[in-house]
Enzyme design. Structure first.
Site, PDB file in Angstrom:
ATOM      1  N   CYS A 156       0.814  -1.231  -0.024  1.00  0.00           N
ATOM      2  CA  CYS A 156      -0.282  -0.045  -0.182  1.00  0.00           C
ATOM      3  C   CYS A 156       0.834   1.059  -0.212  1.00  0.00           C
ATOM      4  O   CYS A 156       0.327   2.787  -0.587  1.00  0.00           O
ATOM      5  CB  CYS A 156      -1.207   0.120   0.903  1.00  0.00           C
TER       6      CYS A 156
HETATM    7  N1  COA Z   1     -20.380  -8.916   7.779  1.00  0.00           N
HETATM    8  C1  COA Z   1     -20.862  -9.027   8.661  1.00  0.00           C
HETATM    9  N2  COA Z   1     -20.306  -9.334  10.732  1.00  0.00           N
HETATM   10  C2  COA Z   1     -18.956  -9.411  10.202  1.00  0.00           C
HETATM   11  C3  COA Z   1     -18.716  -9.266   9.085  1.00  0.00           C
HETATM   12  C4  COA Z   1     -18.990  -9.377   7.606  1.00  0.00           C
HETATM   13  N3  COA Z   1     -18.775  -8.828   6.425  1.00  0.00           N
HETATM   14  N4  COA Z   1     -17.599  -9.691   9.068  1.00  0.00           N
HETATM   15  C5  COA Z   1     -16.931  -9.762   9.596  1.00  0.00           C
HETATM   16  N5  COA Z   1     -17.825  -9.837  10.966  1.00  0.00           N
HETATM   17  C6  COA Z   1     -17.947  -9.123  12.594  1.00  0.00           C
HETATM   18  C7  COA Z   1     -17.112 -10.753  13.099  1.00  0.00           C
HETATM   19  O1  COA Z   1     -17.369 -11.598  13.249  1.00  0.00           O
HETATM   20  C8  COA Z   1     -16.591 -10.101  14.386  1.00  0.00           C
HETATM   21  O2  COA Z   1     -18.620 -10.524  15.356  1.00  0.00           O
HETATM   22  P1  COA Z   1     -18.102 -10.892  16.970  1.00  0.00           P
HETATM   23  O3  COA Z   1     -18.093  -9.532  17.427  1.00  0.00           O
HETATM   24  O4  COA Z   1     -19.279 -11.043  17.008  1.00  0.00           O
HETATM   25  O5  COA Z   1     -16.488 -10.894  16.953  1.00  0.00           O
HETATM   26  C9  COA Z   1     -17.068  -8.699  14.223  1.00  0.00           C
HETATM   27  O6  COA Z   1     -17.843  -8.780  13.090  1.00  0.00           O
HETATM   28  C10 COA Z   1     -16.443  -7.715  14.545  1.00  0.00           C
HETATM   29  O7  COA Z   1     -15.095  -8.222  12.973  1.00  0.00           O
HETATM   30  P2  COA Z   1     -13.996  -7.501  13.055  1.00  0.00           P
HETATM   31  O8  COA Z   1     -13.363  -7.954  11.901  1.00  0.00           O
HETATM   32  O9  COA Z   1     -13.049  -7.585  14.168  1.00  0.00           O
HETATM   33  O10 COA Z   1     -14.390  -5.449  12.458  1.00  0.00           O
HETATM   34  P3  COA Z   1     -13.595  -4.231  12.592  1.00  0.00           P
HETATM   35  O11 COA Z   1     -14.550  -3.296  12.638  1.00  0.00           O
HETATM   36  O12 COA Z   1     -12.224  -4.499  13.085  1.00  0.00           O
HETATM   37  O13 COA Z   1     -13.721  -4.819  11.513  1.00  0.00           O
HETATM   38  C11 COA Z   1     -11.916  -4.178   9.184  1.00  0.00           C
HETATM   39  C12 COA Z   1     -12.759  -5.405   9.983  1.00  0.00           C
HETATM   40  C13 COA Z   1     -11.381  -4.954   8.244  1.00  0.00           C
HETATM   41  C14 COA Z   1     -12.801  -3.329   8.406  1.00  0.00           C
HETATM   42  C15 COA Z   1     -10.564  -2.693  10.119  1.00  0.00           C
HETATM   43  O14 COA Z   1     -10.233  -4.173  11.069  1.00  0.00           O
HETATM   44  C16 COA Z   1     -10.006  -2.084   9.279  1.00  0.00           C
HETATM   45  O15 COA Z   1     -10.398  -2.265   8.774  1.00  0.00           O
HETATM   46  N6  COA Z   1      -8.342  -2.924   9.434  1.00  0.00           N
HETATM   47  C17 COA Z   1      -7.796  -2.674   9.131  1.00  0.00           C
HETATM   48  C18 COA Z   1      -7.274  -2.278   7.530  1.00  0.00           C
HETATM   49  C19 COA Z   1      -6.289  -1.708   7.093  1.00  0.00           C
HETATM   50  O16 COA Z   1      -5.968  -0.687   7.039  1.00  0.00           O
HETATM   51  N7  COA Z   1      -6.041  -2.631   6.482  1.00  0.00           N
HETATM   52  C20 COA Z   1      -5.092  -2.778   5.804  1.00  0.00           C
HETATM   53  C21 COA Z   1      -5.284  -3.225   4.072  1.00  0.00           C
HETATM   54  S1  COA Z   1      -4.479  -2.682   2.811  1.00  0.00           S
END
Ligand code: COA
Length: 373
Positions: A156
């Protein structure tokens, strides 16, 4: 020493859009299929049932509303779940080169320059469609540019690291100008069957033309200073490479051969890394928060950008001060901050200072301080 400047930008945006609703409908159809096909194993606790996704979660967790992709038919077909990208013959332009041509041509037109004015091409992206010859050399050839070209990959942060490389070469005098181009076909390395990340990425290509400021023909941004940093982490990883082929010559369908991340850890670890990086860069250049007119941040997550904006400025950013494009494009890897810069920089006045910052796998973080000339 010469003063490097960004004199042109270009953004190639694919014509196909996938909304969150379309994406979730396809994903959930795939999940139903998968669970039905594996019903016996799921009942016997041998296989874990897959959970459905939700558009509400995607918007709330990321701020993403839609994404542009090169092909939506494959991605939205529950029996396929990946884009159909036609493999190109060796004697026709590659996919990345094709997107790059469009973005580079826009950047050249904006700067009022032609291929003859360019001394180098850097193709900086998080995935390359082949090992060699370098995609950058193909782009150089298609554009009719003399000089040299090379590929680089810092995931990235590829664009900002590419800008630093080009700006340093212009500064030293080894070249007088370079195109830094970022064809990001993220749809090809995203695992669309994984609920935790299937909504994250989109496709795009950005380009910037970097020249000696004295050669600029129109409005431009002086590159005042750049700063790159890396710190090893496995929290964003893609193992695809030459080891992918099995002994039988087949390609493996292994989860680690596509984008993988531990999103929560990335969130927690990258935020302080980026905030500290920007603060140190600004301090080194004697730039106070009040001097910054705009922040063009990496476009992965709205909450993340809100947090960084607040940390850097010491207050909530005013509307327009830290423009996001992720709601329309999703995460486009290295191209995200350059899309934001390209679309939201024209209104800045002479002497205004802004900061481009990218961050991601590696970990890697790159910042570029620019001043409107
Ligand atoms: N739809 C519905 N629920 C979902 C889901 C989806 N697509 N994906 C995950 N969930 C659920 C999970 O199972 C979890 O449920 P639980 O609380 O019962 O365990 C809950 O939602 C939270 O999941 P989590 O993965 O902890 O979500 P988050 O708030 O961390 O958001 C991201 C996920 C990926 C958006 C976030 O972590 C993020 O943006 N991280 C940084 C990413 C980044 O910058 N990456 C660089 C890539 S280049």
């Amino acid at each position: 020493m010469y003063q490097p400047a960004i004199t042109g930008t270009g953004v190639f945006t694919p014509s196909e859009i996938i909304t969150n609703d379309e994406l979730v409908a396809a994903f959930n159809a795939y999940v139903e299929r998968y669970n039905a096909e594996n019903a016996d194993k799921i009942a016997a606790d041998e296989v874990e049932a897959k959970e459905p996704s939700s558009a509400e979660f995607i918007l709330a967790a990321s701020g993403i509303e839609q994404r542009y992709v090169l092909d939506k038919t494959g991605v939205l077909d529950p029996a396929v779940m990946h884009p159909w990208l036609r493999e190109r013959a060796d004697d026709e332009p590659g996919q990345m080169a094709e997107m790059a041509l469009d973005a580079c041509t826009q950047a050249l037109e904006m700067a009022g320059k032609t291929a003859e004015d360019v001394g180098a091409v850097i193709c900086a992206a998080s995935n390359h469609e082949r090992a060699y010859p370098a995609i950058a050399i193909e782009i150089q050839n298609l554009l009719g540019i003399q000089g040299f070209a090379f590929d680089m990959n810092v995931a990235c942060s590829s664009a900002t690291f590419g800008i630093q490389a080009a700006a340093d070469m212009v500064k030293s005098g080894s070249i007088s100008s370079a195109l830094v181009v970022n064809p990001e076909i993220c749809s090809a390395h995203l695992e669309w069957r994984d609920r935790d990340c299937h909504f994250i990425f989109g496709d795009v290509c950005t380009a910037v033309l970097i020249e000696r400021a004295e050669d600029a023909k129109g409005p431009h941004f002086l590159i005042k200073s750049t700063r790159c940093a890396t710190q090893f982490s496995n929290n964003i990883r893609n193992n695809n490479g030459y080891l992918r082929r099995t002994r039988k010559g087949q390609m493996e369908d292994r989860r680690d051969m596509q984008f993988m991340q531990n999103g929560r850890k990335v969130f927690k670890e990258v935020l302080p890394l980026v905030s500290k990086h920007i603060a140190a860069h600004m301090a080194e250049e004697n730039i106070a928060a009040a001097d910054l007119k705009r922040l063009w941040l990496h476009q992965a997550n709205k909450t993340m950008n809100d947090y960084i904006g607040k940390k850097v400025l010491g207050r909530d950013p005013h509307p327009g001060e830290q423009p996001n494009i992720l709601q329309d494009y999703a995460n486009t890897s290295s191209a995200g901050s350059i899309i934001a810069f390209s679309k939201y920089s024209n209104d800045l006045q002479s002497g205004d200072t802004g900061l481009i910052c990218s961050f991601g796998a590696g970990y890697s973080v790159g910042s570029v301080i620019v001043e409107r000339a």
